[in-house]
Scaffold this motif. Sequence first.
Motif, PDB file in Angstrom:
ATOM      1  N   HIS A   1      13.704  14.719  31.561  1.00  9.51           N
ATOM      2  CA  HIS A   1      14.036  15.264  32.883  1.00  9.51           C
ATOM      3  C   HIS A   1      13.441  14.400  33.991  1.00  9.51           C
ATOM      4  CE1 HIS A   1      15.589  19.343  31.704  1.00  9.51           C
ATOM      5  NE2 HIS A   1      15.174  18.829  30.563  1.00  9.51           N
TER       6      HIS A   1
ATOM      7  N   PHE B   1      10.874  23.439  41.689  1.00 13.56           N
ATOM      8  CA  PHE B   1      10.496  23.263  40.274  1.00 13.56           C
ATOM      9  C   PHE B   1      11.365  22.195  39.617  1.00 13.56           C
ATOM     10  CE2 PHE B   1      11.134  23.865  35.760  1.00 13.56           C
ATOM     11  CZ  PHE B   1       9.819  23.808  35.315  1.00 13.56           C
ATOM     12  N   ARG B   2      10.707  21.251  38.934  1.00 10.82           N
ATOM     13  CA  ARG B   2      11.410  20.271  38.097  1.00 10.82           C
ATOM     14  C   ARG B   2      10.666  20.222  36.775  1.00 10.82           C
ATOM     15  NH1 ARG B   2      13.098  15.047  38.868  1.00 10.82           N
ATOM     16  NH2 ARG B   2      15.051  15.900  38.111  1.00 10.82           N
ATOM     17  N   SER B   3      11.400  20.201  35.693  1.00 11.55           N
ATOM     18  CA  SER B   3      10.750  20.134  34.388  1.00 11.55           C
ATOM     19  C   SER B   3       9.997  18.807  34.276  1.00 11.55           C
ATOM     20  CB  SER B   3      11.807  20.227  33.293  1.00 11.55           C
ATOM     21  OG  SER B   3      11.210  19.901  32.049  1.00 11.55           O
TER      22      SER B   3
ATOM     23  N   LYS C   1      24.751  15.419  35.817  1.00  8.52           N
ATOM     24  CA  LYS C   1      23.521  14.629  35.918  1.00  8.52           C
ATOM     25  C   LYS C   1      22.684  14.682  34.638  1.00  8.52           C
ATOM     26  CE  LYS C   1      20.188  15.975  38.894  1.00  8.52           C
ATOM     27  NZ  LYS C   1      19.485  16.176  40.171  1.00  8.52           N
ATOM     28  N   TYR C   2      22.591  15.864  34.032  1.00  9.08           N
ATOM     29  CA  TYR C   2      21.715  16.027  32.863  1.00  9.08           C
ATOM     30  C   TYR C   2      22.467  15.850  31.539  1.00  9.08           C
ATOM     31  CZ  TYR C   2      18.299  17.488  36.289  1.00  9.08           C
ATOM     32  OH  TYR C   2      17.445  17.500  37.368  1.00  9.08           O
TER      33      TYR C   2
ATOM     34  N   GLY D   1      15.777  14.025  41.251  1.00  8.74           N
ATOM     35  CA  GLY D   1      16.193  15.327  41.775  1.00  8.74           C
ATOM     36  C   GLY D   1      15.142  15.865  42.721  1.00  8.74           C
ATOM     37  N   THR D   2      15.502  16.929  43.448  1.00  7.72           N
ATOM     38  CA  THR D   2      14.567  17.512  44.414  1.00  7.72           C
ATOM     39  C   THR D   2      13.966  18.830  43.917  1.00  7.72           C
ATOM     40  OG1 THR D   2      16.354  18.748  45.448  1.00  7.72           O
ATOM     41  CG2 THR D   2      15.886  16.577  46.356  1.00  7.72           C
ATOM     42  N   GLY D   3      14.598  19.439  42.919  1.00  3.03           N
ATOM     43  CA  GLY D   3      14.128  20.743  42.448  1.00  3.03           C
ATOM     44  C   GLY D   3      14.548  21.872  43.380  1.00  3.03           C
TER      45      GLY D   3
ATOM     46  N   ASP E   1      27.299  22.425  29.209  1.00  5.80           N
ATOM     47  CA  ASP E   1      27.231  20.970  29.016  1.00  5.80           C
ATOM     48  C   ASP E   1      26.614  20.656  27.660  1.00  5.80           C
ATOM     49  OD1 ASP E   1      24.275  20.577  29.257  1.00  5.80           O
ATOM     50  OD2 ASP E   1      24.588  21.189  31.337  1.00  5.80           O
TER      51      ASP E   1
ATOM     52  N   ASN F   1      24.663  19.309  38.356  1.00  6.14           N
ATOM     53  CA  ASN F   1      23.576  19.263  37.366  1.00  6.14           C
ATOM     54  C   ASN F   1      24.120  19.003  35.967  1.00  6.14           C
ATOM     55  OD1 ASN F   1      21.477  19.653  39.094  1.00  6.14           O
ATOM     56  ND2 ASN F   1      21.152  21.811  38.622  1.00  6.14           N
TER      57      ASN F   1
ATOM     58  N   GLY G   1      18.129  22.457  44.125  1.00  2.00           N
ATOM     59  CA  GLY G   1      19.513  22.876  43.882  1.00  2.00           C
ATOM     60  C   GLY G   1      19.630  24.272  43.300  1.00  2.00           C
ATOM     61  N   LEU G   2      18.853  24.552  42.266  1.00  2.00           N
ATOM     62  CA  LEU G   2      19.003  25.860  41.614  1.00  2.00           C
ATOM     63  C   LEU G   2      18.414  26.997  42.445  1.00  2.00           C
ATOM     64  CD1 LEU G   2      18.490  25.215  37.795  1.00  2.00           C
ATOM     65  CD2 LEU G   2      20.608  25.556  39.058  1.00  2.00           C
TER      66      LEU G   2
ATOM     67  N   THR H   1      23.258  23.110  27.779  1.00  2.00           N
ATOM     68  CA  THR H   1      22.899  24.240  28.646  1.00  2.00           C
ATOM     69  C   THR H   1      24.163  24.956  29.100  1.00  2.00           C
ATOM     70  OG1 THR H   1      21.016  22.962  29.433  1.00  2.00           O
ATOM     71  CG2 THR H   1      21.681  24.812  30.803  1.00  2.00           C
TER      72      THR H   1
ATOM     73  N   ILE I   1      17.077  22.420  28.231  1.00  2.00           N
ATOM     74  CA  ILE I   1      15.878  22.811  28.993  1.00  2.00           C
ATOM     75  C   ILE I   1      14.882  23.453  28.025  1.00  2.00           C
ATOM     76  CG2 ILE I   1      15.029  24.246  30.911  1.00  2.00           C
ATOM     77  CD1 ILE I   1      17.973  24.170  31.977  1.00  2.00           C
TER      78      ILE I   1
ATOM     79  N   ILE J   1      13.201  27.556  36.328  1.00  2.00           N
ATOM     80  CA  ILE J   1      14.107  26.558  36.910  1.00  2.00           C
ATOM     81  C   ILE J   1      14.764  27.013  38.224  1.00  2.00           C
ATOM     82  CG2 ILE J   1      14.616  25.247  34.799  1.00  2.00           C
ATOM     83  CD1 ILE J   1      17.273  26.763  34.745  1.00  2.00           C
TER      84      ILE J   1
HETATM   85  P1  ADP Z   1      17.008  18.967  40.534  1.00  2.00           P
HETATM   86  O1  ADP Z   1      17.254  18.414  41.881  1.00  2.00           O
HETATM   87  O2  ADP Z   1      15.687  18.551  39.943  1.00  2.00           O
HETATM   88  O3  ADP Z   1      18.145  18.759  39.589  1.00  2.00           O
HETATM   89  P2  ADP Z   1      17.547  21.846  40.386  1.00  2.00           P
HETATM   90  O4  ADP Z   1      16.904  22.933  41.191  1.00  2.00           O
HETATM   91  O5  ADP Z   1      19.005  21.678  40.507  1.00  2.00           O
HETATM   92  O6  ADP Z   1      16.780  20.523  40.814  1.00  2.00           O
HETATM   93  O7  ADP Z   1      17.169  22.071  38.864  1.00  2.00           O
HETATM   94  C1  ADP Z   1      15.815  22.386  38.531  1.00  2.00           C
HETATM   95  C2  ADP Z   1      15.472  21.816  37.168  1.00  2.00           C
HETATM   96  O8  ADP Z   1      16.230  22.513  36.154  1.00  2.00           O
HETATM   97  C3  ADP Z   1      15.849  20.351  36.990  1.00  2.00           C
HETATM   98  O9  ADP Z   1      14.844  19.489  37.464  1.00  2.00           O
HETATM   99  C4  ADP Z   1      16.048  20.249  35.493  1.00  2.00           C
HETATM  100  O10 ADP Z   1      14.797  20.095  34.867  1.00  2.00           O
HETATM  101  C5  ADP Z   1      16.597  21.625  35.114  1.00  2.00           C
HETATM  102  N1  ADP Z   1      18.073  21.666  34.990  1.00  2.00           N
HETATM  103  C6  ADP Z   1      18.982  22.179  35.858  1.00  2.00           C
HETATM  104  N2  ADP Z   1      20.237  22.120  35.393  1.00  2.00           N
HETATM  105  C7  ADP Z   1      20.152  21.543  34.165  1.00  2.00           C
HETATM  106  C8  ADP Z   1      21.111  21.208  33.147  1.00  2.00           C
HETATM  107  N3  ADP Z   1      22.433  21.455  33.286  1.00  2.00           N
HETATM  108  N4  ADP Z   1      20.643  20.635  32.000  1.00  2.00           N
HETATM  109  C9  ADP Z   1      19.313  20.394  31.847  1.00  2.00           C
HETATM  110  N5  ADP Z   1      18.367  20.695  32.765  1.00  2.00           N
HETATM  111  C10 ADP Z   1      18.766  21.260  33.912  1.00  2.00           C
END
Ligand code: ADP
Length: 258
Positions: A213, A206-208, A163-164, A218-220, A188, A160, A222-223, A247, A193, A201
């Motif tokens: 974003h 959940f995806r912002s 990616k972000y 993404g799938t929402g 990073d 992440n 990972g976290l 973040t 966020i 998150i």
């Molecule tokens: P995704 O597959 O969308 O990345 P995650 O569950 O990993 O799904 O993350 C959920 C959401 O949290 C992301 O869609 C993004 O909006 C936010 N996010 C996660 N990590 C970061 C980061 N390092 N910087 C900014 N936003 C983040």
Amino acid sequence: LAERIALPPRPDELHTLASAINSLLQRIEQAVEREKQFTADASHELRTPLAVLRGTLEVLVRKPRTPAEYVESIGFGIGEIDRLSLLVDQLLLLARFGTQAKDLKRQELSVLSCVHDVLHRHRANLSAKHIRVNVEDGDLPPIVSDPFLVDLILDNLLANAIKYSPAGSAITVGFSRPAAHLRCTISDEGIGIRPEDLERIFDPLFRSDALAHKQIGGTGLGLSIVAKACALLHIEVSVASELGRGTTFTLLFPAQPA
Ligand code: ADP
């Protein structure tokens, strides 16, 4: 126990018992509701790439295309299949967590070498985006934990962070040792966020919906995988973020036996 049942409960005890049962029922109802919502959301997420794939194929069979158009459409279709596979893998992983607690391994691990392993795996993305990674070295004690899940947590957080983050930025992995714990921070300089998204998150799917974003795929999931794995391993995970600045995710590993 037999003696307790034989005693007739006093009215105030009955009242306490009734309200305890009611609040238990309410929690069960909420959990069932969350499960139903998750299943509905997950089915929707699975159907989307399938619908896109079907639409792409339908357009292709309707009239002959040029070879370049075929190549472009097939490439697009492969992208949707990859997205579908990732979703299925992540959903299976989440489903497996319920039963996995008993299968956890307890093994001595160096978090520092786990971080380096994960970074090695992501080296192509890191160099494509010219992202520098500073990993604080130091004399860190090993932790005792499950290697697969620790790798999974670090992989999701570092993926992440990459990616972000914009090209040319930096990621810092830091360590500190409060009391008998080990703390690892992953910072990073990415898109950050929104404060109102921060508390959601870790929710599954959940995806912002902030523009920056939504432009990143993404799938929402990972976290939520990170949150479940951390709960199983008694690792505290927290996040701090500033929109447009970056973040930091913090992992506080449990105190290790001396
Ligand atoms: P995704 O597959 O969308 O990345 P995650 O569950 O990993 O799904 O993350 C959920 C959401 O949290 C992301 O869609 C993004 O909006 C936010 N996010 C996660 N990590 C970061 C980061 N390092 N910087 C900014 N936003 C983040």
